[in-house]
Design a protein around this motif. Structure first.
Motif, PDB file in Angstrom:
ATOM      1  N   TRP A  42      34.530  39.747  40.725  1.00 34.35           N
ATOM      2  CA  TRP A  42      34.255  38.915  39.623  1.00 34.35           C
ATOM      3  C   TRP A  42      34.548  39.701  38.262  1.00 34.35           C
ATOM      4  O   TRP A  42      34.909  40.997  38.285  1.00 34.35           O
ATOM      5  N   GLU A  52      32.671  33.352  37.849  1.00 31.98           N
ATOM      6  CA  GLU A  52      32.832  32.788  38.967  1.00 31.98           C
ATOM      7  C   GLU A  52      33.115  34.394  39.963  1.00 31.98           C
ATOM      8  O   GLU A  52      33.812  34.999  39.578  1.00 31.98           O
ATOM      9  N   GLU A  53      32.515  34.287  41.168  1.00 34.91           N
ATOM     10  CA  GLU A  53      32.926  35.187  42.292  1.00 34.91           C
ATOM     11  C   GLU A  53      33.874  34.539  43.020  1.00 34.91           C
ATOM     12  O   GLU A  53      33.878  33.630  43.407  1.00 34.91           O
ATOM     13  N   VAL A  54      34.693  35.647  43.211  1.00 33.46           N
ATOM     14  CA  VAL A  54      36.032  35.284  44.192  1.00 33.46           C
ATOM     15  C   VAL A  54      35.913  36.212  45.511  1.00 33.46           C
ATOM     16  O   VAL A  54      35.801  37.476  45.391  1.00 33.46           O
ATOM     17  N   ASN A  55      36.020  35.757  46.498  1.00 30.80           N
ATOM     18  CA  ASN A  55      35.967  36.363  47.953  1.00 30.80           C
ATOM     19  C   ASN A  55      37.690  36.577  48.325  1.00 30.80           C
ATOM     20  O   ASN A  55      38.455  35.873  48.223  1.00 30.80           O
ATOM     21  N   ALA A  69      40.395  29.440  45.584  1.00 31.43           N
ATOM     22  CA  ALA A  69      39.418  30.265  45.456  1.00 31.43           C
ATOM     23  C   ALA A  69      38.118  30.196  44.698  1.00 31.43           C
ATOM     24  O   ALA A  69      37.202  30.670  44.782  1.00 31.43           O
ATOM     25  N   LEU A  70      38.474  29.446  43.581  1.00 31.60           N
ATOM     26  CA  LEU A  70      37.418  29.033  42.755  1.00 31.60           C
ATOM     27  C   LEU A  70      36.739  27.610  42.957  1.00 31.60           C
ATOM     28  O   LEU A  70      37.429  26.692  43.707  1.00 31.60           O
ATOM     29  N   SER A 134      37.359  30.192  55.320  1.00 34.59           N
ATOM     30  CA  SER A 134      37.117  30.391  53.687  1.00 34.59           C
ATOM     31  C   SER A 134      36.309  29.223  53.470  1.00 34.59           C
ATOM     32  O   SER A 134      36.278  27.908  54.010  1.00 34.59           O
ATOM     33  N   SER A 146      36.077  31.608  34.034  1.00 30.15           N
ATOM     34  CA  SER A 146      36.892  31.475  35.376  1.00 30.15           C
ATOM     35  C   SER A 146      37.384  32.547  35.522  1.00 30.15           C
ATOM     36  O   SER A 146      37.673  33.536  34.861  1.00 30.15           O
ATOM     37  N   THR A 149      43.155  34.594  40.255  1.00 35.83           N
ATOM     38  CA  THR A 149      43.713  35.796  41.286  1.00 35.83           C
ATOM     39  C   THR A 149      45.266  35.421  41.586  1.00 35.83           C
ATOM     40  O   THR A 149      45.594  34.490  41.878  1.00 35.83           O
ATOM     41  N   THR A 162      42.356  38.101  34.858  1.00 39.81           N
ATOM     42  CA  THR A 162      41.059  37.538  34.570  1.00 39.81           C
ATOM     43  C   THR A 162      41.074  37.027  33.110  1.00 39.81           C
ATOM     44  O   THR A 162      41.349  37.694  32.162  1.00 39.81           O
TER      45      THR A 162
END
Ligand SMILES: *[C@@H]1O[C@H](CO)[C@@H](O)[C@H](O)[C@H]1NC(C)=O
Ligand SMILES: *[C@@H]1O[C@H](CO)[C@@H](O)[C@H](O)[C@H]1NC(C)=O
Length: 173
Positions: A42, A52-55, A69-70, A134, A146, A149, A162
């Motif tokens: 993030w 937001e977090e993204v894996n 991803a978002l 996912s 937001s 990536t 970012t």
């Protein structure tokens, strides 16, 4: 602001010494693929405001599921593809929370997203096996912050670009 991550051993900041990872060039966090990469990413502002977090998951499997991803908004169209390591898409059965999404294998499926579509997706092919799972996250309202990536599976660097935007000031009405 900077990019932060947690790959399972606590929070690290991009470009920081000690508990750091990668290199921050002012707008992007750059790091090599031999570093441990899988984890939650993030960005965070000086005042502690968070995106937001993204894996990001690194996988040896022959196919991966291409999925946003978002979080996506309800009512929007989401396209899923089963991407081959060698390039291109594979004909695949798509699964949602353990159940097949459609009756036959497809190269691409599009879902008009409702809240109930939030959950775990993967694809399965006859030739290349199945993808990692996912999470698709669904939001009903506008999210002002937001993370974007860019992932390249076969190159030696991963770029995370970012953007943080602040929510508009509260309306006086
Ligand atoms: C930082 O790296 C990104 C990705 O390689 C590049 O697009 C950008 O121009 C670089 N910015 C600076 C300030 O060097
Ligand atoms: C990231 O992945 C973990 C493990 O699969 C999952 O529990 C978590 O909900 C994911 N977080 C996001 C933001 O997708």
């Amino acid at each position: 602001w900077t990019v932060k991550r947690d790959t399972g051993s606590g929070t690290e900041s991009c470009g920081a010494g000690g508990r750091g990872f990668g290199r921050f060039n002012g707008s992007s966090c750059l790091f090599a693929e031999f570093e441990p990469i899988s984890g939650v990413y993030w960005c965070e502002g000086e005042a502690g405001e968070k995106s937001e977090e993204v894996n990001i998951t690194v996988s040896d499997k022959h196919v991966i599921l291409q999925i946003p991803a978002l979080p996506v908004r309800t009512g929007s169209d989401v396209t899923l593809r089963c991407k081959k390591k060698t390039g291109g898409t594979a004909a695949a059965y798509f699964y949602f929370n353990g159940r097949p999404v459609g009756p036959k294998s497809e190269h691409i499926i599009t879902i008009n997203v409702q809240q109930s579509d939030e959950g775990l997706y993967w694809c399965s092919t006859d030739e290349f096996g199945s993808s990692p799972q996912s999470v698709l996250r669904v939001r009903g309202s506008v999210t002002p912050i937001s993370v974007a990536t860019t992932e390249r599976a076969t190159t030696t660097t991963t770029t995370i670009t970012t953007h943080i935007s602040h929510p508009p000031p509260p309306s006086s009405s």
